[in-house]
Design a protein around this motif. Sequence first.
Motif, PDB file in Angstrom:
ATOM      1  N   SER A 124       0.840  -1.197   0.000  1.00  0.00           N
ATOM      2  CA  SER A 124       0.000   0.000   0.000  1.00  0.00           C
ATOM      3  C   SER A 124       0.871   1.242   0.000  1.00  0.00           C
ATOM      4  CB  SER A 124      -0.915   0.021   1.227  1.00  0.00           C
ATOM      5  OG  SER A 124      -1.848  -1.034   1.169  1.00  0.00           O
ATOM      6  N   LEU A 125       0.514   2.187  -0.851  1.00  0.00           N
ATOM      7  CA  LEU A 125       1.151   3.503  -0.852  1.00  0.00           C
ATOM      8  C   LEU A 125       0.343   4.378   0.092  1.00  0.00           C
ATOM      9  CD1 LEU A 125       3.253   5.450  -2.137  1.00  0.00           C
ATOM     10  CD2 LEU A 125       1.518   5.990  -3.859  1.00  0.00           C
ATOM     11  N   ILE A 126       0.992   4.886   1.144  1.00  0.00           N
ATOM     12  CA  ILE A 126       0.296   5.634   2.188  1.00  0.00           C
ATOM     13  C   ILE A 126       0.503   7.135   1.978  1.00  0.00           C
ATOM     14  CG2 ILE A 126       0.074   6.009   4.670  1.00  0.00           C
ATOM     15  CD1 ILE A 126       1.183   3.192   5.069  1.00  0.00           C
ATOM     16  N   LEU A 127      -0.602   7.853   1.828  1.00  0.00           N
ATOM     17  CA  LEU A 127      -0.557   9.299   1.635  1.00  0.00           C
ATOM     18  C   LEU A 127      -0.855  10.007   2.946  1.00  0.00           C
ATOM     19  CD1 LEU A 127      -2.451   9.552  -1.774  1.00  0.00           C
ATOM     20  CD2 LEU A 127      -0.007   9.298  -1.369  1.00  0.00           C
ATOM     21  N   TYR A 128      -0.693  11.326   2.951  1.00  0.00           N
ATOM     22  CA  TYR A 128      -0.785  12.085   4.188  1.00  0.00           C
ATOM     23  C   TYR A 128      -2.196  12.501   4.551  1.00  0.00           C
ATOM     24  CZ  TYR A 128       4.251  12.174   4.155  1.00  0.00           C
ATOM     25  OH  TYR A 128       5.561  11.790   4.167  1.00  0.00           O
ATOM     26  N   ASN A 129      -3.164  12.195   3.707  1.00  0.00           N
ATOM     27  CA  ASN A 129      -4.565  12.458   4.053  1.00  0.00           C
ATOM     28  C   ASN A 129      -5.252  11.167   4.475  1.00  0.00           C
ATOM     29  OD1 ASN A 129      -4.575  11.162   1.606  1.00  0.00           O
ATOM     30  ND2 ASN A 129      -6.061  12.526   0.641  1.00  0.00           N
ATOM     31  N   GLU A 130      -4.447  10.209   4.961  1.00  0.00           N
ATOM     32  CA  GLU A 130      -4.906   8.912   5.456  1.00  0.00           C
ATOM     33  C   GLU A 130      -5.395   8.003   4.339  1.00  0.00           C
ATOM     34  OE1 GLU A 130      -7.428   9.097   8.990  1.00  0.00           O
ATOM     35  OE2 GLU A 130      -6.892  11.199   9.162  1.00  0.00           O
ATOM     36  N   GLN A 131      -5.192   8.391   3.115  1.00  0.00           N
ATOM     37  CA  GLN A 131      -5.582   7.560   1.986  1.00  0.00           C
ATOM     38  C   GLN A 131      -4.499   6.523   1.707  1.00  0.00           C
ATOM     39  OE1 GLN A 131      -6.049   9.750  -1.625  1.00  0.00           O
ATOM     40  NE2 GLN A 131      -6.826   8.030  -2.801  1.00  0.00           N
ATOM     41  N   THR A 132      -4.917   5.306   1.429  1.00  0.00           N
ATOM     42  CA  THR A 132      -3.975   4.265   1.043  1.00  0.00           C
ATOM     43  C   THR A 132      -4.344   3.752  -0.340  1.00  0.00           C
ATOM     44  OG1 THR A 132      -5.286   2.524   2.097  1.00  0.00           O
ATOM     45  CG2 THR A 132      -3.565   3.558   3.426  1.00  0.00           C
ATOM     46  N   ILE A 133      -3.330   3.551  -1.164  1.00  0.00           N
ATOM     47  CA  ILE A 133      -3.550   3.061  -2.517  1.00  0.00           C
ATOM     48  C   ILE A 133      -2.917   1.686  -2.644  1.00  0.00           C
ATOM     49  CG2 ILE A 133      -3.153   3.476  -4.968  1.00  0.00           C
ATOM     50  CD1 ILE A 133      -2.842   6.419  -4.304  1.00  0.00           C
ATOM     51  N   PRO A 134      -3.720   0.629  -2.809  1.00  0.00           N
ATOM     52  CA  PRO A 134      -3.135  -0.698  -2.986  1.00  0.00           C
ATOM     53  C   PRO A 134      -2.458  -0.805  -4.353  1.00  0.00           C
ATOM     54  CG  PRO A 134      -5.504  -0.791  -3.291  1.00  0.00           C
ATOM     55  CD  PRO A 134      -5.190   0.610  -2.851  1.00  0.00           C
ATOM     56  N   VAL A 135      -1.310  -1.419  -4.375  1.00  0.00           N
ATOM     57  CA  VAL A 135      -0.566  -1.610  -5.622  1.00  0.00           C
ATOM     58  C   VAL A 135      -0.249  -3.094  -5.757  1.00  0.00           C
ATOM     59  CG1 VAL A 135       1.505  -1.045  -6.930  1.00  0.00           C
ATOM     60  CG2 VAL A 135       0.428   0.700  -5.487  1.00  0.00           C
ATOM     61  N   TYR A 136      -0.630  -3.675  -6.887  1.00  0.00           N
ATOM     62  CA  TYR A 136      -0.392  -5.089  -7.135  1.00  0.00           C
ATOM     63  C   TYR A 136       0.920  -5.237  -7.894  1.00  0.00           C
ATOM     64  CZ  TYR A 136      -5.230  -5.364  -5.711  1.00  0.00           C
ATOM     65  OH  TYR A 136      -6.394  -5.243  -4.993  1.00  0.00           O
ATOM     66  N   VAL A 137       1.834  -5.992  -7.311  1.00  0.00           N
ATOM     67  CA  VAL A 137       3.204  -6.088  -7.809  1.00  0.00           C
ATOM     68  C   VAL A 137       3.402  -7.418  -8.525  1.00  0.00           C
ATOM     69  CG1 VAL A 137       5.639  -6.069  -7.160  1.00  0.00           C
ATOM     70  CG2 VAL A 137       3.989  -4.672  -5.881  1.00  0.00           C
ATOM     71  N   ASP A 138       3.797  -7.344  -9.785  1.00  0.00           N
ATOM     72  CA  ASP A 138       4.102  -8.553 -10.540  1.00  0.00           C
ATOM     73  C   ASP A 138       5.247  -8.277 -11.508  1.00  0.00           C
ATOM     74  OD1 ASP A 138       3.887 -11.173 -11.205  1.00  0.00           O
ATOM     75  OD2 ASP A 138       1.888 -11.049 -12.103  1.00  0.00           O
ATOM     76  N   LYS A 139       5.932  -9.306 -11.898  1.00  0.00           N
ATOM     77  CA  LYS A 139       7.086  -9.168 -12.789  1.00  0.00           C
ATOM     78  C   LYS A 139       6.666  -8.565 -14.126  1.00  0.00           C
ATOM     79  CE  LYS A 139       9.453 -13.115 -10.726  1.00  0.00           C
ATOM     80  NZ  LYS A 139      10.025 -14.462 -10.942  1.00  0.00           N
ATOM     81  N   GLY A 140       7.461  -7.606 -14.595  1.00  0.00           N
ATOM     82  CA  GLY A 140       7.209  -7.003 -15.891  1.00  0.00           C
ATOM     83  C   GLY A 140       6.148  -5.926 -15.909  1.00  0.00           C
ATOM     84  N   GLU A 141       5.538  -5.633 -14.760  1.00  0.00           N
ATOM     85  CA  GLU A 141       4.458  -4.650 -14.696  1.00  0.00           C
ATOM     86  C   GLU A 141       4.994  -3.252 -14.375  1.00  0.00           C
ATOM     87  OE1 GLU A 141       1.227  -4.893 -15.202  1.00  0.00           O
ATOM     88  OE2 GLU A 141       1.131  -7.053 -15.597  1.00  0.00           O
ATOM     89  N   THR A 142       4.268  -2.245 -14.861  1.00  0.00           N
ATOM     90  CA  THR A 142       4.543  -0.849 -14.526  1.00  0.00           C
ATOM     91  C   THR A 142       3.238  -0.179 -14.128  1.00  0.00           C
ATOM     92  OG1 THR A 142       6.428  -0.671 -16.044  1.00  0.00           O
ATOM     93  CG2 THR A 142       5.373   1.385 -15.367  1.00  0.00           C
ATOM     94  N   VAL A 143       3.243   0.498 -12.996  1.00  0.00           N
ATOM     95  CA  VAL A 143       2.069   1.222 -12.519  1.00  0.00           C
ATOM     96  C   VAL A 143       2.429   2.700 -12.423  1.00  0.00           C
ATOM     97  CG1 VAL A 143       0.466   1.561 -10.602  1.00  0.00           C
ATOM     98  CG2 VAL A 143       1.165  -0.759 -11.247  1.00  0.00           C
ATOM     99  N   GLU A 144       1.546   3.546 -12.934  1.00  0.00           N
ATOM    100  CA  GLU A 144       1.778   4.991 -12.913  1.00  0.00           C
ATOM    101  C   GLU A 144       0.653   5.685 -12.151  1.00  0.00           C
ATOM    102  OE1 GLU A 144       2.840   8.694 -15.942  1.00  0.00           O
ATOM    103  OE2 GLU A 144       2.129   6.779 -16.748  1.00  0.00           O
ATOM    104  N   ILE A 145       1.013   6.543 -11.205  1.00  0.00           N
ATOM    105  CA  ILE A 145       0.047   7.288 -10.400  1.00  0.00           C
ATOM    106  C   ILE A 145       0.258   8.779 -10.633  1.00  0.00           C
ATOM    107  CG2 ILE A 145      -0.794   7.768  -8.074  1.00  0.00           C
ATOM    108  CD1 ILE A 145       0.255   5.042  -7.225  1.00  0.00           C
ATOM    109  N   THR A 146      -0.798   9.468 -11.057  1.00  0.00           N
ATOM    110  CA  THR A 146      -0.702  10.901 -11.331  1.00  0.00           C
ATOM    111  C   THR A 146      -1.916  11.625 -10.760  1.00  0.00           C
ATOM    112  OG1 THR A 146      -1.777  10.568 -13.490  1.00  0.00           O
ATOM    113  CG2 THR A 146       0.637  10.584 -13.453  1.00  0.00           C
TER     114      THR A 146
END
Length: 357
Positions: A90-112
């Motif tokens: 989980s990516l934890i932000l400062y407004n108590e929001q958490t973003i789950p990120v699924y990790v697998d080989k060869g994958e790229t995730v972009e957050i904007t």
Amino acid sequence: EQPYTQNAYFSRKFVIMKKIPFLLIILSLWLASSCNEEKTSFTLKGKIENLPSDTLLLYYQVPEFKFDTLFCQNGSFTYTINPDTFSIFSLILYNEQTIPVYVDKGETVEITGTINDLNVKGNGENKLLSQITETLKGLSPEATMLKVDSCIQANAHSFTNIYLIDNYYIKNPSANYDNLERLVKNLHGVVKDTPYMSQLQTKIEAFGNRQKNQSILSLVALDMKGENVKWNSIRNKYIFLNFWVSWHPQSIIERDTLKISLKGLEKEDFIVYNISLDMDKKAWIEACDKENDQWKHLCDFKGWNSFPLRNQDIHELPFNVLLAPTKRVIAHNIPHNEIVDRVKQHKKDNPKKNITK
């Protein structure tokens, strides 16, 4: 020096052509090696505007609880790892929001986007979760739960269900426990057999137990003077139990942000008990901040065997419980930015029930 004849030309050409297949093999092996290297890595990247700090926290749950730090430069970040197996953090932000990120080989995730309006791009599980999150925006609480149920049923094989169940059931004290049991029963075996589901099952059992135990009529713990808390003497106040421990960074962050959030309440209306799981008194004392009439620290130095935790069947940190003046549970794990509104709404809906005799 031998003359450069036609035979010499063809002879040299033949030698060169013999070398070409060998060079092609070497080139193919190099390209294959490069491709394999790329497929073994996972990358999280992005740019988040208006971040209040140049660091973000990554919270791993499996195979062990641990934190990692993600450094940002003007809101931009890149995080690359070589995962052994499929995992989730989980990516934890400062407004108590958490973003789950699924990790697998060869994958790229972009957050904007901005900290309050994020766009997650990826493939597979990350893409599915992003699509589901988008469909839930703007829905009423009732419509949200119906949509969540529909998504879980339609994607019984998806690991996204772990996040949906945790976020919309476990953290929602008014959710229907029987309905949750039915949804979990129908999940695909590929999801049920993961360590993530084993952890979630513990939360589900605790969720059911907490729904059965809706009042906290006693509390056994010591204050900073070494005296037992006078639980029965607390009257006509909303009580907020905040669970933390000195060696858990996120629970300390939650504790400190909680203090700021409560400024919207009248001082005579509430009291906060910060209950620590510490077993080392010195470490606990050093990590405690200053007390006042509304802000107290408690600890019985029994760790996870602490009475308040066992009473509420708590198995994770950070965790909190909001109680009415009657000592009845209003909510578990309520976001800090909702506490003031929840208290004010409860006072409005229960004007006579908030008086303890």
